[in-house]
Motif scaffolding. Structure first.
Motif, PDB file in Angstrom:
ATOM      1  N   VAL A 198       0.852  -1.190   0.000  1.00 21.71           N
ATOM      2  CA  VAL A 198       0.000   0.000   0.000  1.00 21.71           C
ATOM      3  C   VAL A 198       0.887   1.240   0.000  1.00 21.71           C
ATOM      4  O   VAL A 198       1.773   1.376   0.842  1.00 21.71           O
ATOM      5  CB  VAL A 198      -0.939   0.020   1.222  1.00 21.71           C
ATOM      6  CG1 VAL A 198      -1.772   1.299   1.235  1.00 21.71           C
ATOM      7  CG2 VAL A 198      -1.847  -1.206   1.212  1.00 21.71           C
ATOM      8  N   ILE A 199       0.672   2.145  -0.971  1.00 21.25           N
ATOM      9  CA  ILE A 199       1.514   3.343  -1.054  1.00 21.25           C
ATOM     10  C   ILE A 199       0.711   4.619  -0.839  1.00 21.25           C
ATOM     11  O   ILE A 199       1.214   5.712  -1.119  1.00 21.25           O
ATOM     12  CB  ILE A 199       2.273   3.409  -2.392  1.00 21.25           C
ATOM     13  CG1 ILE A 199       1.295   3.463  -3.575  1.00 21.25           C
ATOM     14  CG2 ILE A 199       3.219   2.219  -2.538  1.00 21.25           C
ATOM     15  CD1 ILE A 199       1.971   3.782  -4.897  1.00 21.25           C
ATOM     16  N   GLU A 228       4.298   7.786   5.043  1.00 21.68           N
ATOM     17  CA  GLU A 228       4.158   6.876   3.905  1.00 21.68           C
ATOM     18  C   GLU A 228       5.034   7.282   2.732  1.00 21.68           C
ATOM     19  O   GLU A 228       5.288   6.468   1.832  1.00 21.68           O
ATOM     20  CB  GLU A 228       2.696   6.826   3.432  1.00 21.68           C
ATOM     21  CG  GLU A 228       1.747   6.092   4.357  1.00 21.68           C
ATOM     22  CD  GLU A 228       0.339   6.081   3.800  1.00 21.68           C
ATOM     23  OE1 GLU A 228      -0.318   5.034   3.917  1.00 21.68           O
ATOM     24  OE2 GLU A 228      -0.099   7.116   3.256  1.00 21.68           O
ATOM     25  N   VAL A 229       5.494   8.543   2.728  1.00 15.49           N
ATOM     26  CA  VAL A 229       6.202   9.050   1.553  1.00 15.49           C
ATOM     27  C   VAL A 229       7.477   8.266   1.293  1.00 15.49           C
ATOM     28  O   VAL A 229       7.732   7.790   0.179  1.00 15.49           O
ATOM     29  CB  VAL A 229       6.497  10.553   1.711  1.00 15.49           C
ATOM     30  CG1 VAL A 229       7.345  11.053   0.546  1.00 15.49           C
ATOM     31  CG2 VAL A 229       5.207  11.346   1.798  1.00 15.49           C
ATOM     32  N   SER A 230       8.329   8.116   2.291  1.00 16.78           N
ATOM     33  CA  SER A 230       9.610   7.435   2.095  1.00 16.78           C
ATOM     34  C   SER A 230       9.421   5.991   1.670  1.00 16.78           C
ATOM     35  O   SER A 230      10.096   5.503   0.753  1.00 16.78           O
ATOM     36  CB  SER A 230      10.446   7.498   3.375  1.00 16.78           C
ATOM     37  OG  SER A 230      10.838   8.820   3.656  1.00 16.78           O
ATOM     38  N   SER A 231       8.498   5.272   2.317  1.00 19.53           N
ATOM     39  CA  SER A 231       8.291   3.868   1.967  1.00 19.53           C
ATOM     40  C   SER A 231       7.719   3.737   0.558  1.00 19.53           C
ATOM     41  O   SER A 231       8.057   2.799  -0.179  1.00 19.53           O
ATOM     42  CB  SER A 231       7.373   3.196   2.988  1.00 19.53           C
ATOM     43  OG  SER A 231       6.107   3.818   3.023  1.00 19.53           O
ATOM     44  N   ALA A 232       6.853   4.674   0.155  1.00 18.43           N
ATOM     45  CA  ALA A 232       6.303   4.647  -1.200  1.00 18.43           C
ATOM     46  C   ALA A 232       7.399   4.857  -2.231  1.00 18.43           C
ATOM     47  O   ALA A 232       7.467   4.157  -3.251  1.00 18.43           O
ATOM     48  CB  ALA A 232       5.218   5.708  -1.360  1.00 18.43           C
ATOM     49  N   LEU A 233       8.291   5.812  -1.975  1.00 12.99           N
ATOM     50  CA  LEU A 233       9.395   6.067  -2.897  1.00 12.99           C
ATOM     51  C   LEU A 233      10.327   4.865  -2.987  1.00 12.99           C
ATOM     52  O   LEU A 233      10.814   4.515  -4.065  1.00 12.99           O
ATOM     53  CB  LEU A 233      10.171   7.311  -2.463  1.00 12.99           C
ATOM     54  CG  LEU A 233       9.423   8.643  -2.581  1.00 12.99           C
ATOM     55  CD1 LEU A 233      10.267   9.771  -2.013  1.00 12.99           C
ATOM     56  CD2 LEU A 233       9.066   8.927  -4.036  1.00 12.99           C
ATOM     57  N   GLN A 234      10.600   4.225  -1.863  1.00 14.67           N
ATOM     58  CA  GLN A 234      11.464   3.047  -1.872  1.00 14.67           C
ATOM     59  C   GLN A 234      10.852   1.915  -2.686  1.00 14.67           C
ATOM     60  O   GLN A 234      11.544   1.226  -3.427  1.00 14.67           O
ATOM     61  CB  GLN A 234      11.719   2.591  -0.430  1.00 14.67           C
ATOM     62  CG  GLN A 234      12.587   3.551   0.367  1.00 14.67           C
ATOM     63  CD  GLN A 234      12.522   3.284   1.865  1.00 14.67           C
ATOM     64  OE1 GLN A 234      11.914   2.320   2.312  1.00 14.67           O
ATOM     65  NE2 GLN A 234      13.142   4.160   2.648  1.00 14.67           N
ATOM     66  N   THR A 235       9.537   1.736  -2.564  1.00 11.19           N
ATOM     67  CA  THR A 235       8.856   0.699  -3.342  1.00 11.19           C
ATOM     68  C   THR A 235       8.925   0.999  -4.830  1.00 11.19           C
ATOM     69  O   THR A 235       9.252   0.131  -5.651  1.00 11.19           O
ATOM     70  CB  THR A 235       7.379   0.593  -2.912  1.00 11.19           C
ATOM     71  OG1 THR A 235       7.321   0.170  -1.543  1.00 11.19           O
ATOM     72  CG2 THR A 235       6.628  -0.407  -3.780  1.00 11.19           C
ATOM     73  N   LEU A 236       8.626   2.234  -5.203  1.00 12.43           N
ATOM     74  CA  LEU A 236       8.560   2.595  -6.615  1.00 12.43           C
ATOM     75  C   LEU A 236       9.928   2.676  -7.265  1.00 12.43           C
ATOM     76  O   LEU A 236      10.059   2.396  -8.469  1.00 12.43           O
ATOM     77  CB  LEU A 236       7.818   3.925  -6.772  1.00 12.43           C
ATOM     78  CG  LEU A 236       6.332   3.873  -6.401  1.00 12.43           C
ATOM     79  CD1 LEU A 236       5.751   5.278  -6.371  1.00 12.43           C
ATOM     80  CD2 LEU A 236       5.558   2.994  -7.373  1.00 12.43           C
ATOM     81  N   ASP A 237      10.962   3.044  -6.512  1.00 12.46           N
ATOM     82  CA  ASP A 237      12.304   3.133  -7.083  1.00 12.46           C
ATOM     83  C   ASP A 237      12.755   1.811  -7.683  1.00 12.46           C
ATOM     84  O   ASP A 237      13.502   1.778  -8.669  1.00 12.46           O
ATOM     85  CB  ASP A 237      13.314   3.587  -6.025  1.00 12.46           C
ATOM     86  CG  ASP A 237      13.255   5.084  -5.777  1.00 12.46           C
ATOM     87  OD1 ASP A 237      12.638   5.799  -6.592  1.00 12.46           O
ATOM     88  OD2 ASP A 237      13.826   5.540  -4.759  1.00 12.46           O
ATOM     89  N   GLU A 238      12.312   0.713  -7.102  1.00 10.16           N
ATOM     90  CA  GLU A 238      12.714  -0.606  -7.586  1.00 10.16           C
ATOM     91  C   GLU A 238      11.907  -1.060  -8.800  1.00 10.16           C
ATOM     92  O   GLU A 238      12.195  -2.106  -9.385  1.00 10.16           O
ATOM     93  CB  GLU A 238      12.577  -1.637  -6.467  1.00 10.16           C
ATOM     94  CG  GLU A 238      13.479  -1.359  -5.264  1.00 10.16           C
ATOM     95  CD  GLU A 238      13.313  -2.389  -4.172  1.00 10.16           C
ATOM     96  OE1 GLU A 238      12.489  -3.317  -4.358  1.00 10.16           O
ATOM     97  OE2 GLU A 238      13.999  -2.286  -3.142  1.00 10.16           O
TER      98      GLU A 238
END
Length: 306
Positions: free
Chosen positions: A203-204, A250-260
């Motif tokens: 969830v992002i 949620e911002v940092s975790s969303a960016l980490q998910t999408l970066d990959e």
């Protein structure tokens, strides 16, 4: 509004695809002693090749003589729903198909909780999850992919059917040793799957109503001197611009998910109830507003790869 979900795709290898109703090869195997003609096709390691020159003993995989004797057609039908990429090229408009039904079983070998199908032509999709030692499935649901348009008795008996093209199943039981069976049924028609993604959902944020949809058509139109036109049909791709609201942490975790996921396929789900917000693709644009009073906004543009 609903949770914005991303499902990074698990690679489906022959070891994981433990059962399928589809043949392993679309064409015969390459043979060094065969005299191939222009237009002949062969299958090697799940890839189809077509001959573009008359020749003998020129291996489609290893031959380096110029001009080339073969060109890559693409993945075999059985794996087209899992793979669109050969080298750096992603083939759009490709799909796996079979008369009446597609029946397959995947053994992920790890915990998964989500399954996505896009570009589906079917009346229904049944998902069955089993584990060794259990006499009954731990999950067994059938999803209707068609329904009658409109309301009232006339529409019920005489109305046309509305087709659902995409499906997101987000409640699979996360057993580490499970088999996931998929039965796509299309009685009297050809069953089709554009893309299948299996994995663990993340969830992002929360998708909101400003999300917009688009479609890019690659058909070319050439206008002749007398005003007539020549149209050459090519593929088309969907585009979804998700508007997402996130709380600050949620911002940092969303960016980490999408970066990959910047150069690979994943499932993006704005709402599982709205099939047009379900897309399998890669994101091409991401902008994030800095959180204000604990809330931030994100614009995520995703382009389909099927």
């Amino acid at each position: 509004m609903s949770q914005m979900i991303v499902v990074p795709g698990l690679e489906i290898t022959p070891a994981r695809l433990v059962q399928s109703s589809l043949p392993d090869m679309d064409y015969g195997a390459w043979n060094k002693d065969t005299a191939y003609k222009v237009g002949d096709r062969v299958t090697i390691d799940r890839i189809n090749y077509e001959s573009v020159a008359a020749h003998t003993n020129r291996n489609p995989v290893t031959d380096t003589v110029s001009p080339a004797a073969w060109f890559v057609v693409g993945w075999v039908n059985k794996y087209r729903m899992f793979n669109k990429q050969i080298g750096n090229t992603w083939a759009i408009g490709t799909f796996t198909s079979n008369p009446e039904s597609i029946d397959l079983t995947i053994r992920p070998g790890k915990r998964v909780n989500s399954l996505g199908l896009v570009g589906v032509v079917a009346s229904s999709v049944r998902v069955v999850v089993t584990v060794p030692g259990s006499p009954a499935p731990i999950y067994d649901k059938t999803f209707a992919m068609t329904k009658k348009k409109g309301v009232g008795w006339y529409q019920f008996f005489f109305g046309k059917f509305a087709r659902r093209d995409n499906l997101a199943v987000l409640d699979l039981p996360p057993a580490g040793n499970a088999d996931v069976r998929l039965i796509v049924s299309a009685p009297g028609r050809t069953a089709q799957i554009g893309m299948l993604i299996l994995g663990w959902s993340v969830v992002i944020g929360t998708a909101v109503y400003d999300t917009t949809l688009g479609r890019k058509n690659y058909t070319t139109v050439k206008e002749e001197f007398d005003g007539s036109i020549t149209m050459t049909k090519h593929g088309k791709r969907r585009l979804v611009n998700y508007q997402i609201v996130m709380i600050g942490d949620e911002v940092s975790s969303a960016l980490q998910t999408l970066d990959e996921l910047s150069d690979t396929a994943a499932l993006y789900v704005g709402s599982s109830e709205l099939d047009y917000t379900i897309i399998a693709g890669t994101y091409e644009d991401l902008s994030v507003g800095l959180p204000t009073y604990g809330m931030g906004t994100q614009n995520l543009s995703v382009r389909s790869l099927n």
